[in-house]
Scaffold this active site. Structure first.
Site, short mmCIF file in Angstrom:
data_model
loop_
_atom_site.label_atom_id
_atom_site.label_comp_id
_atom_site.label_asym_id
_atom_site.label_seq_id
_atom_site.Cartn_x
_atom_site.Cartn_y
_atom_site.Cartn_z
N TYR A 135 0.62 -1.09 0.39
CA TYR A 135 0.10 0.30 -0.22
C TYR A 135 0.65 1.44 -0.07
O TYR A 135 0.17 2.42 -0.15
CB TYR A 135 -0.64 0.06 0.99
CG TYR A 135 -2.23 -1.32 1.36
CD1 TYR A 135 -2.44 -1.85 -0.28
CD2 TYR A 135 -2.19 -1.65 2.69
CE1 TYR A 135 -3.58 -2.07 0.27
CE2 TYR A 135 -2.86 -2.88 2.45
CZ TYR A 135 -3.84 -3.09 1.62
OH TYR A 135 -4.32 -4.25 1.39
N LYS A 195 4.36 -15.05 2.72
CA LYS A 195 4.85 -16.04 1.38
C LYS A 195 5.95 -16.26 1.30
O LYS A 195 6.47 -15.30 -0.13
CB LYS A 195 3.65 -15.65 0.31
CG LYS A 195 3.50 -15.32 -1.08
CD LYS A 195 2.44 -17.15 -1.01
CE LYS A 195 2.02 -17.52 -2.20
NZ LYS A 195 1.21 -18.85 -1.69
N ASP A 227 -1.76 -18.46 2.24
CA ASP A 227 -2.83 -19.12 1.26
C ASP A 227 -3.44 -20.48 2.50
O ASP A 227 -4.84 -20.63 2.73
CB ASP A 227 -2.08 -19.84 0.10
CG ASP A 227 -1.05 -20.40 -0.03
OD1 ASP A 227 0.04 -19.64 0.86
OD2 ASP A 227 -0.70 -21.50 -0.93
N ASP A 251 -4.91 -7.01 5.83
CA ASP A 251 -6.22 -7.08 5.95
C ASP A 251 -7.16 -7.94 5.27
O ASP A 251 -7.78 -7.52 5.52
CB ASP A 251 -5.93 -5.78 4.31
CG ASP A 251 -6.68 -4.80 3.78
OD1 ASP A 251 -7.99 -4.98 5.27
OD2 ASP A 251 -7.00 -4.47 2.91
N ASP A 255 -9.66 -8.62 8.88
CA ASP A 255 -11.75 -9.20 7.64
C ASP A 255 -11.98 -10.95 8.09
O ASP A 255 -12.82 -11.37 8.91
CB ASP A 255 -12.15 -8.87 6.52
CG ASP A 255 -11.95 -7.20 7.17
OD1 ASP A 255 -11.22 -7.15 8.03
OD2 ASP A 255 -12.90 -6.82 6.30
#
Ligand code: NAD
Length: 368
Positions: A135, A195, A227, A251, A255
């Site tokens: 970001y 990752k 994942d 992020d 959630d």
């Protein structure tokens, strides 16, 4: 203990008032300064994060934030929209660590879309790095190309970037949190999510987290690819204790973890700077659809105030008292509308409004 109270828009003022009631009931020497933020500040001062509000937030040790946003401001240019206030506060206060507990009180196990035996008693903490990663890298594309070089090009990219100090400080927050939680019976485990099989950034991430772990050898550390972490969160969520990850993965995973509990009105959050100054807010938004009706669930905000006591003021005992009072009230069957199971007869449950719920938590606190 100076607290900036920023109620904001929609249900913000209603739910923050209940959290303030709880803080008052603790009889601790808090000093509170209230200021407008978001749409309320735009209406009174023409900007969602006006200078006087920013000053109040900067001078305080902690910020208790309600929520911002309202449909009536949707047409404003982006810099003036209420949501810019929260981004501005994160930036101005250098809040790099976002802590989101996903707690499922056994009394609310039916609210989750997962089977009760998988989620009942869930109590995990997701820690998301908030000021780095993709970001904040170098974007290239139609909208972000100052020299116009990419204008019209059928290509766009964003760069994922982390530095050792950025990873070190978020890893330290995670290990410190796991240590604090271990003291009250949690396993004392940090799961770092990356990752690293594909990304250079993740390889550095993993290396630095390992290095920081050397200072916390009493705590367990494991690593998961993102994942797999996404799968494990729904398969065996109770196998986690503290999860630490970067901005992008955090992020998404925070959630996902929040929804395990099925009740958005219950989830607090903290965003911390390097010296434990923090902004504390419910994970939900300003819920304009139910604002002003006295039916919003104030518990996420009350639990955010408990996080404030734990992380900024090192008052873990008082934080634990608030959390226990919330559990007592749920155990007695009190529910705001969002927590009422749909379509079932639940005679043991009692529907209450925002203020009644706050008053019940105060009574439970006083009765301890
Ligand atoms: P929302 O979280 O405000 O509401 C989603 C749904 O959950 C609504 O049906 C709402 O009634 C319900 N809900 C939320 N909190 C509740 C509570 N405490 N008690 C009972 N029900 C509750 O999300 P949204 O509708 O997508 O967004 C509304 C506004 O909030 C938008 O302007 C958005 O930009 C803003 N927002 C602000 C923040 C923030 O201030 N940090 C975060 C998310 C959204």
């Amino acid at each position: 203990m100076n607290i900036a109270i920023l109620p904001g828009d929609g249900i913000g003022p209603e739910i923050v008032a209940e959290a303030v009631k709880i803080l008052d009931a603790l009889d601790e020497p808090f000093e509170m300064d209230t200021a407008d933020v978001g749409g309320a500040a735009y209406a009174s001062q023409g900007h969602p994060l006006p200078e006087p509000t920013l000053r109040v937030a900067k001078q305080a040790d902690a910020v208790l934030f309600g929520a911002v946003g309202d449909w009536q401001y949707d047409k404003l240019p982006r810099p003036l929209r209420p949501e810019q206030a929260i981004l501005g506060l994160r930036r101005e206060l250098a809040l790099f660590a976002n802590l989101r507990p996903a707690i499922l009180y056994p009394e609310l196990a039916d609210a989750s879309s997962l089977k009760p035996e998988i989620v009942a008693g869930l109590d995990i903490l997701i820690i998301r790095e908030l000021t780095g990663d993709i970001y904040f890298g170098q974007p290239r594309g139609r909208r972000s190309s100052p020299d116009g070089a990419f204008a019209g090009a059928d290509e766009a990219f964003d760069t994922m970037r982390y530095t050792r100090p950025e990873i070190e400080r978020i890893a330290r927050v995670a290990f410190e949190a796991a240590r604090t939680r271990k003291a009250v019976g949690h396993p004392g485990k940090v799961t770092s999510v990356d990752k690293a099989n594909v990304l250079e950034t993740s390889q550095l991430w993993r290396e630095v987290v390992e290095d920081v772990h050397a200072d916390y050898t009493e705590l367990a550390l494991d690593h998961l690819y993102v994942d797999n972490a996404a799968m494990q969160l729904v398969k065996a969520p109770k196998s986690f204790d503290v999860v630490v990850t970067g901005n992008l993965f955090g992020d998404i995973l925070s959630d996902e973890a929040a929804m395990l509990t099925g009740s958005i009105g219950m989830l607090p959050s903290a965003s911390l700077d390097a010296s434990s100054k923090g902004l504390y807010e419910p994970s939900h938004g300003s819920a304009p659809d139910i604002a002003g009706r006295g039916i919003a669930n104030p518990l996420a905000t009350i639990l955010s105030a408990a996080m404030m006591l734990r992380y900024t003021f090192a008052r873990s005992e008082s934080a634990g008292r608030i959390e226990a009072a919330v559990q007592t009230v749920l155990g007695r069957g009190l529910r705001t509308a969002d927590l009422m199971p749909r379509g079932t007869q639940a005679p043991a449950l009692q529907l209450v409004g925002t203020a009644e719920m706050g008053d019940a938590v105060v009574s439970a606190l006083r009765a301890q």
